[in-house]
Motif scaffolding. Sequence first.
Motif, PDB file in Angstrom:
ATOM      1  N   GLY A  11       0.819  -1.204   0.000  1.00 37.66           N
ATOM      2  CA  GLY A  11       0.000   0.000   0.000  1.00 37.66           C
ATOM      3  C   GLY A  11       0.855   1.257   0.000  1.00 37.66           C
ATOM      4  O   GLY A  11       0.537   2.249  -0.682  1.00 37.66           O
ATOM      5  N   ALA A  12       1.952   1.225   0.760  1.00 36.86           N
ATOM      6  CA  ALA A  12       2.853   2.377   0.770  1.00 36.86           C
ATOM      7  C   ALA A  12       3.465   2.602  -0.599  1.00 36.86           C
ATOM      8  O   ALA A  12       3.598   3.749  -1.063  1.00 36.86           O
ATOM      9  CB  ALA A  12       3.950   2.152   1.813  1.00 36.86           C
ATOM     10  N   VAL A  13       3.812   1.525  -1.282  1.00 39.37           N
ATOM     11  CA  VAL A  13       4.391   1.662  -2.620  1.00 39.37           C
ATOM     12  C   VAL A  13       3.336   2.153  -3.607  1.00 39.37           C
ATOM     13  O   VAL A  13       3.630   2.971  -4.492  1.00 39.37           O
ATOM     14  CB  VAL A  13       5.002   0.324  -3.079  1.00 39.37           C
ATOM     15  CG1 VAL A  13       5.446   0.396  -4.532  1.00 39.37           C
ATOM     16  CG2 VAL A  13       6.175  -0.043  -2.192  1.00 39.37           C
ATOM     17  N   SER A  88       9.876   1.235 -12.709  1.00 39.67           N
ATOM     18  CA  SER A  88      11.136   1.145 -11.961  1.00 39.67           C
ATOM     19  C   SER A  88      10.882   1.163 -10.454  1.00 39.67           C
ATOM     20  O   SER A  88      11.542   0.457  -9.692  1.00 39.67           O
ATOM     21  CB  SER A  88      12.059   2.315 -12.331  1.00 39.67           C
ATOM     22  OG  SER A  88      12.441   2.259 -13.689  1.00 39.67           O
ATOM     23  N   THR A  89       9.927   1.990 -10.028  1.00 38.19           N
ATOM     24  CA  THR A  89       9.587   2.045  -8.606  1.00 38.19           C
ATOM     25  C   THR A  89       9.100   0.686  -8.114  1.00 38.19           C
ATOM     26  O   THR A  89       9.477   0.219  -7.033  1.00 38.19           O
ATOM     27  CB  THR A  89       8.508   3.117  -8.375  1.00 38.19           C
ATOM     28  OG1 THR A  89       9.023   4.400  -8.766  1.00 38.19           O
ATOM     29  CG2 THR A  89       8.083   3.180  -6.919  1.00 38.19           C
ATOM     30  N   TRP A  90       8.260   0.047  -8.920  1.00 39.07           N
ATOM     31  CA  TRP A  90       7.768  -1.281  -8.537  1.00 39.07           C
ATOM     32  C   TRP A  90       8.889  -2.311  -8.527  1.00 39.07           C
ATOM     33  O   TRP A  90       8.993  -3.140  -7.613  1.00 39.07           O
ATOM     34  CB  TRP A  90       6.649  -1.721  -9.478  1.00 39.07           C
ATOM     35  CG  TRP A  90       6.074  -3.051  -9.108  1.00 39.07           C
ATOM     36  CD1 TRP A  90       6.276  -4.245  -9.728  1.00 39.07           C
ATOM     37  CD2 TRP A  90       5.231  -3.342  -7.981  1.00 39.07           C
ATOM     38  NE1 TRP A  90       5.599  -5.252  -9.084  1.00 39.07           N
ATOM     39  CE2 TRP A  90       4.948  -4.724  -8.001  1.00 39.07           C
ATOM     40  CE3 TRP A  90       4.688  -2.549  -6.975  1.00 39.07           C
ATOM     41  CZ2 TRP A  90       4.154  -5.326  -7.043  1.00 39.07           C
ATOM     42  CZ3 TRP A  90       3.886  -3.167  -6.025  1.00 39.07           C
ATOM     43  CH2 TRP A  90       3.627  -4.536  -6.069  1.00 39.07           C
ATOM     44  N   PHE A  91       9.755  -2.266  -9.552  1.00 36.09           N
ATOM     45  CA  PHE A  91      10.893  -3.196  -9.580  1.00 36.09           C
ATOM     46  C   PHE A  91      11.792  -2.999  -8.365  1.00 36.09           C
ATOM     47  O   PHE A  91      12.306  -3.968  -7.796  1.00 36.09           O
ATOM     48  CB  PHE A  91      11.707  -3.004 -10.865  1.00 36.09           C
ATOM     49  CG  PHE A  91      11.062  -3.564 -12.100  1.00 36.09           C
ATOM     50  CD1 PHE A  91      10.160  -4.606 -12.032  1.00 36.09           C
ATOM     51  CD2 PHE A  91      11.371  -3.054 -13.357  1.00 36.09           C
ATOM     52  CE1 PHE A  91       9.568  -5.143 -13.177  1.00 36.09           C
ATOM     53  CE2 PHE A  91      10.795  -3.568 -14.500  1.00 36.09           C
ATOM     54  CZ  PHE A  91       9.894  -4.613 -14.418  1.00 36.09           C
ATOM     55  N   MET A  92      12.014  -1.745  -7.974  1.00 37.92           N
ATOM     56  CA  MET A  92      12.844  -1.484  -6.806  1.00 37.92           C
ATOM     57  C   MET A  92      12.202  -2.074  -5.547  1.00 37.92           C
ATOM     58  O   MET A  92      12.891  -2.663  -4.700  1.00 37.92           O
ATOM     59  CB  MET A  92      13.051   0.026  -6.632  1.00 37.92           C
ATOM     60  CG  MET A  92      13.928   0.401  -5.441  1.00 37.92           C
ATOM     61  SD  MET A  92      15.616  -0.254  -5.550  1.00 37.92           S
ATOM     62  CE  MET A  92      16.310   0.903  -6.725  1.00 37.92           C
ATOM     63  N   PHE A  93      10.896  -1.931  -5.435  1.00 33.22           N
ATOM     64  CA  PHE A  93      10.181  -2.522  -4.307  1.00 33.22           C
ATOM     65  C   PHE A  93      10.361  -4.034  -4.283  1.00 33.22           C
ATOM     66  O   PHE A  93      10.674  -4.630  -3.245  1.00 33.22           O
ATOM     67  CB  PHE A  93       8.702  -2.145  -4.380  1.00 33.22           C
ATOM     68  CG  PHE A  93       7.826  -2.914  -3.433  1.00 33.22           C
ATOM     69  CD1 PHE A  93       8.068  -2.911  -2.064  1.00 33.22           C
ATOM     70  CD2 PHE A  93       6.738  -3.651  -3.914  1.00 33.22           C
ATOM     71  CE1 PHE A  93       7.249  -3.623  -1.190  1.00 33.22           C
ATOM     72  CE2 PHE A  93       5.922  -4.359  -3.054  1.00 33.22           C
ATOM     73  CZ  PHE A  93       6.184  -4.353  -1.692  1.00 33.22           C
ATOM     74  N   LEU A  99      15.542  -9.064  -1.265  1.00 31.99           N
ATOM     75  CA  LEU A  99      16.838  -9.033  -0.604  1.00 31.99           C
ATOM     76  C   LEU A  99      16.741  -8.794   0.898  1.00 31.99           C
ATOM     77  O   LEU A  99      17.450  -9.438   1.688  1.00 31.99           O
ATOM     78  CB  LEU A  99      17.725  -7.958  -1.240  1.00 31.99           C
ATOM     79  CG  LEU A  99      18.139  -8.207  -2.693  1.00 31.99           C
ATOM     80  CD1 LEU A  99      18.920  -7.010  -3.229  1.00 31.99           C
ATOM     81  CD2 LEU A  99      18.974  -9.483  -2.812  1.00 31.99           C
ATOM     82  N   PHE A 100      15.874  -7.862   1.324  1.00 33.34           N
ATOM     83  CA  PHE A 100      15.902  -7.428   2.721  1.00 33.34           C
ATOM     84  C   PHE A 100      14.534  -7.341   3.381  1.00 33.34           C
ATOM     85  O   PHE A 100      14.436  -6.891   4.525  1.00 33.34           O
ATOM     86  CB  PHE A 100      16.582  -6.054   2.820  1.00 33.34           C
ATOM     87  CG  PHE A 100      17.973  -6.035   2.260  1.00 33.34           C
ATOM     88  CD1 PHE A 100      18.991  -6.745   2.871  1.00 33.34           C
ATOM     89  CD2 PHE A 100      18.261  -5.325   1.108  1.00 33.34           C
ATOM     90  CE1 PHE A 100      20.280  -6.739   2.352  1.00 33.34           C
ATOM     91  CE2 PHE A 100      19.542  -5.309   0.582  1.00 33.34           C
ATOM     92  CZ  PHE A 100      20.553  -6.018   1.202  1.00 33.34           C
ATOM     93  N   GLY A 101      13.471  -7.728   2.687  1.00 31.92           N
ATOM     94  CA  GLY A 101      12.149  -7.685   3.283  1.00 31.92           C
ATOM     95  C   GLY A 101      11.270  -6.596   2.684  1.00 31.92           C
ATOM     96  O   GLY A 101      11.750  -5.634   2.068  1.00 31.92           O
ATOM     97  N   ALA A 102       9.941  -6.737   2.890  1.00 33.76           N
ATOM     98  CA  ALA A 102       8.978  -5.885   2.208  1.00 33.76           C
ATOM     99  C   ALA A 102       9.097  -4.407   2.594  1.00 33.76           C
ATOM    100  O   ALA A 102       9.019  -3.517   1.747  1.00 33.76           O
ATOM    101  CB  ALA A 102       7.559  -6.385   2.470  1.00 33.76           C
ATOM    102  N   TRP A 103       9.276  -4.122   3.876  1.00 36.72           N
ATOM    103  CA  TRP A 103       9.365  -2.722   4.270  1.00 36.72           C
ATOM    104  C   TRP A 103      10.667  -2.079   3.801  1.00 36.72           C
ATOM    105  O   TRP A 103      10.693  -0.884   3.451  1.00 36.72           O
ATOM    106  CB  TRP A 103       9.195  -2.564   5.782  1.00 36.72           C
ATOM    107  CG  TRP A 103       7.758  -2.475   6.183  1.00 36.72           C
ATOM    108  CD1 TRP A 103       7.050  -3.377   6.925  1.00 36.72           C
ATOM    109  CD2 TRP A 103       6.847  -1.419   5.842  1.00 36.72           C
ATOM    110  NE1 TRP A 103       5.748  -2.960   7.075  1.00 36.72           N
ATOM    111  CE2 TRP A 103       5.594  -1.759   6.421  1.00 36.72           C
ATOM    112  CE3 TRP A 103       6.942  -0.245   5.102  1.00 36.72           C
ATOM    113  CZ2 TRP A 103       4.464  -0.958   6.287  1.00 36.72           C
ATOM    114  CZ3 TRP A 103       5.828   0.564   4.946  1.00 36.72           C
ATOM    115  CH2 TRP A 103       4.607   0.207   5.543  1.00 36.72           C
ATOM    116  N   ALA A 104      11.747  -2.842   3.761  1.00 38.54           N
ATOM    117  CA  ALA A 104      12.987  -2.318   3.193  1.00 38.54           C
ATOM    118  C   ALA A 104      12.780  -1.983   1.719  1.00 38.54           C
ATOM    119  O   ALA A 104      13.255  -0.948   1.228  1.00 38.54           O
ATOM    120  CB  ALA A 104      14.115  -3.327   3.363  1.00 38.54           C
TER     121      ALA A 104
END
Length: 497
Positions: A11-13, A88-93, A99-104
């Motif tokens: 949701g934040a993304v 790109s924003t979605w790919f970064m998410f 790699l490090f978890g959903a909130w990261a």
Amino acid sequence: MSLRFAATPAGAVAATLLGFTLLRLIFAASIGLGIDESYMVAAGRSFRLGYFDHPPLAWWLAAGAARLLAGDAAVVVRLPFIALFALSTWFMFRLGTLLFGAWAGAWAAFALNLAPVFGVTSGGWVLPDGPLDCALLAAALAFVHALEDGRWRWWLAAGLAAGLALLAKYTAVLTLAGALLYLATQPGHRRWLRRPQPYTSVLLAGAVFSPVVAWNAVHGWASFAFQGGRAADGGFHPLGPLTVLAGGALFVLPWLWLPMMAAFAGALRAGPGAWRGWLCAMLAAPPILLFAAVGLWTKHVMFHWAAAGYLMLFPLLGSLVLRLRPGLRRCAAGVTVALLVGGLGLVTAEVRWHVLPLQRDPGAEALDWAGLAPALAARGLLGGPGAVVGATGWREAGKIDYALGGAATVICLSRDPREYGLAAPRSAFVGRDVLIVTRRPLSAAVLAEDGVAFAAIDPLGTVSLAPALRPGLSALLYLGHRLRVAPLPAPAAPLAR
């Protein structure tokens, strides 16, 4: 969007995507094309497998949008780049999540939108960096899946995305070299070098990129030679690397860059055993370190050249942000958003109304020369489809060509014509009369410096370029009779943009 969904990483993304995409659309519609954008849109109207400055993907995107939507207004040709940055924003998410978890991942995607070199320029302008960033993130995401999953589809997806990155900008090869460096140094994943999947991926990337190689072979390797020669001037600049890194910090934002580089150093210290951080570090290191090193012998390093390296550090930054106190995170995010929105508002106001008390008018570079075509038509100077309009530099050539919308053939009279030297070489117009549009007074001596002469030159007065916003922004008109050109010696040093 429900409150419960908004409180999740996805949701934040989604909120990040919607909010920043809307902001980019407003900004794109509020200002005209910059110098590089005008040049790429105008020179890219003709479809080619390659162009003098860069591989063709960005040029194709702008031209495709203009043809699909039957117009080349600034917001129209910027639409593919805005859409790609949303992707790109979605790919970064997704990459940060793996790699490090959903909130990261969510914080990495949010921070990506805050960094001006990504969220403003790559995210909404007609430049090769937008498709480059999107393709590199797609390649990195597929690469992580391939390392853990091993299925052929992920290796092939990584190869396809890598090929598209090369089709956007040559510097993609540095990030791809970082992937090879990772495989060579990470014990747990080194086994893939003994299997066919990575090599097949490389072959696929090469196949996607092959039209650019073919185009260069036909055109004397012009694009490769130009880009290869941009970072050499023969001097020694001991503080050059620090200048390059400081410029990168400014473009990323210092308060993002510093923790990002701290996370980078931490990943290097942790070593290959912490493979997730090591992967980010290896993908980031070649562009960042190479261009910093290049600063030792040239002042021509553009600060955004290393941006692809910083791109790969955002997952590390997202992981680091999670260690901060929630109140500090929210405060830093709110202040940065406010500064970004305020900065975009100030840029828009400066472009449209020249509000800053500066002697130089920087906003004029983002004004379209909308008054040029009507003024020339009213004076009967376009003269039908065979008309030839000359510019005294590639920057002005792009502005003129974009403003005329194909109503005349535009040639560049300078020794550095860029794409115009291939698309409309001045030697092809010897003996023709040329209408010259220039911002500076012209004389036979000035033209002779670029190996150009005319039998006679008649001044035709001035024309207002943007009467609605800058009545004082004008150009001088000359009519050159019977063009003559002479061979030019090679320039003493690279001509860097």
